[in-house]
Design an enzyme around this catalytic site. Sequence first.
Site, PDB file in Angstrom:
ATOM      1  N   ARG A  48      21.519 -23.208 -17.099  1.00 56.21           N
ATOM      2  CA  ARG A  48      22.258 -22.427 -18.079  1.00 56.21           C
ATOM      3  C   ARG A  48      21.349 -21.344 -18.633  1.00 56.21           C
ATOM      4  O   ARG A  48      20.141 -21.546 -18.758  1.00 56.21           O
ATOM      5  CB  ARG A  48      22.690 -23.304 -19.276  1.00 56.21           C
ATOM      6  CG  ARG A  48      23.962 -24.085 -19.072  1.00 56.21           C
ATOM      7  CD  ARG A  48      25.200 -23.172 -18.992  1.00 56.21           C
ATOM      8  NE  ARG A  48      26.425 -23.930 -18.837  1.00 56.21           N
ATOM      9  CZ  ARG A  48      26.936 -24.324 -17.671  1.00 56.21           C
ATOM     10  NH1 ARG A  48      26.320 -24.037 -16.542  1.00 56.21           N
ATOM     11  NH2 ARG A  48      28.076 -24.997 -17.630  1.00 56.21           N
ATOM     12  N   HIS A  86      26.340 -16.430 -11.690  1.00 57.71           N
ATOM     13  CA  HIS A  86      26.787 -17.804 -12.011  1.00 57.71           C
ATOM     14  C   HIS A  86      27.749 -18.328 -10.936  1.00 57.71           C
ATOM     15  O   HIS A  86      28.914 -18.643 -11.217  1.00 57.71           O
ATOM     16  CB  HIS A  86      27.445 -17.827 -13.409  1.00 57.71           C
ATOM     17  CG  HIS A  86      27.455 -19.182 -14.038  1.00 57.71           C
ATOM     18  ND1 HIS A  86      27.308 -19.383 -15.392  1.00 57.71           N
ATOM     19  CD2 HIS A  86      27.586 -20.416 -13.502  1.00 57.71           C
ATOM     20  CE1 HIS A  86      27.370 -20.669 -15.667  1.00 57.71           C
ATOM     21  NE2 HIS A  86      27.540 -21.327 -14.522  1.00 57.71           N
ATOM     22  N   GLU A  88      24.911 -14.380 -21.196  1.00 61.82           N
ATOM     23  CA  GLU A  88      25.807 -14.097 -20.078  1.00 61.82           C
ATOM     24  C   GLU A  88      27.207 -13.705 -20.595  1.00 61.82           C
ATOM     25  O   GLU A  88      27.679 -14.348 -21.530  1.00 61.82           O
ATOM     26  CB  GLU A  88      25.916 -15.415 -19.306  1.00 61.82           C
ATOM     27  CG  GLU A  88      26.172 -15.351 -17.873  1.00 61.82           C
ATOM     28  CD  GLU A  88      26.087 -16.770 -17.305  1.00 61.82           C
ATOM     29  OE1 GLU A  88      24.993 -17.335 -17.300  1.00 61.82           O
ATOM     30  OE2 GLU A  88      27.135 -17.285 -16.896  1.00 61.82           O
TER      31      GLU A  88
HETATM   32  C1  8YV Z   1      31.174 -23.309 -13.556  1.00 58.93           C
HETATM   33  C2  8YV Z   1      29.013 -24.549 -14.017  1.00 58.93           C
HETATM   34  O1  8YV Z   1      31.547 -22.397 -12.599  1.00 58.93           O
HETATM   35  O2  8YV Z   1      29.948 -26.677 -13.669  1.00 58.93           O
HETATM   36  C3  8YV Z   1      29.155 -25.999 -14.306  1.00 58.93           C
HETATM   37  O3  8YV Z   1      28.449 -26.493 -15.217  1.00 58.93           O
HETATM   38  O4  8YV Z   1      28.159 -23.913 -14.510  1.00 58.93           O
HETATM   39  C4  8YV Z   1      29.904 -23.880 -13.052  1.00 58.93           C
HETATM   40  O5  8YV Z   1      30.203 -24.756 -12.015  1.00 58.93           O
HETATM   41  C5  8YV Z   1      31.244 -22.588 -14.853  1.00 58.93           C
HETATM   42  O6  8YV Z   1      30.695 -23.269 -15.912  1.00 58.93           O
HETATM   43  C6  8YV Z   1      32.686 -22.255 -15.147  1.00 58.93           C
HETATM   44  O7  8YV Z   1      33.311 -23.194 -15.950  1.00 58.93           O
END
Ligand code: 8YV
Length: 328
Positions: A241, A288, A270
């Site tokens: 993250r 991402h 982001e």
């Molecule tokens: C998502 C992600 O695409 O699952 C997660 O934690 O970071 C990604 O797979 C994103 O968070 C959209 O919800």
Amino acid sequence: MTTKPTILVARAIFPDDLVKLQDRYEVISNQADQVFTPDELRNHLASVDGALVTGSERIDQSALADAKRLKIVANISVGYNNFDVPAMTAAKVMATNTPDVLTDTTADFGFALLMATARRITESEHWIRNGQWDKWSIVHNPLGMDLHHSTLGIIGMGRIGQGIAKRALGFGMRVVYHNRKRLSEADEKACGARYLDKETLLREADHVILVVPYSAESHHLIGAKEIALMKPTATLVNIARGGIVDDAALAAALKAKTIFAAGLDVFEGEPKVHPELLKLSNVVLAPHIASATEKTRRAMIALAAENLSAALEGKRPPSLINTELWQA
Ligand code: 8YV
């Protein structure tokens, strides 16, 4: 005649998945895919029984202020730092995420980003696209860093971290890891991984990959002090993250070449990207996309929909986060 529950689908999903939901529910959808303002989100949540959301929707006390009939918010994401879980529990709203279904796809991507970073793949692609093949020298430019037989340091050894470790074994890499909780002996053996404290890992690793969940404790887990411990030949990859790495400190280190290169799938603030990162050629940037394959995104939506339907039918959702809301 029983009325269908009403749900919100906060971002665009595959049209056929939306049709399946429309068969069962009254659906407020957002196929235009414009991120809701906080007011729009609060107003929509006020009129629904359940919601499918993504990382772009912050579910907190203010979003839930008028959500009197809301039973569940199902994240289409394994990470759930967009949820204020205590606020959701206080409002008696179930919180769910999508573990497992994206583990291998995300581990694959972690490895892809690591390889692109260490071997300067996007940087040299830009030379070709910009008509700069003359930058190339048959013997000495560009030169990358090897993955095979090097030391990979994994910070965050959950399901995805372990998936990356297992892939690294195929490259003959030595795997070291740091995690809040040490793995069992059997799991360490399966991953061929040795536990180290964070500082020792940063000093020893040739490549460092971050797979920790974001929380107040992991905010700026990697800042100037930590980057200074890394080898000048090392790479740093963040697929976890934004906010886990201090992006300003990273940009400064990459500019000064105190580390070799970085690969980033996630960014602080982001979708904004630190402007200094955009100027550097020794960083690979991705928007991402670690879980972004059709198969996996469909599996994530299916699991989120399963969580939603369970909650609306009075059953326990399979990936319930605030388990205290469930009295079996
Ligand atoms: C998502 C992600 O695409 O699952 C997660 O934690 O970071 C990604 O797979 C994103 O968070 C959209 O919800």
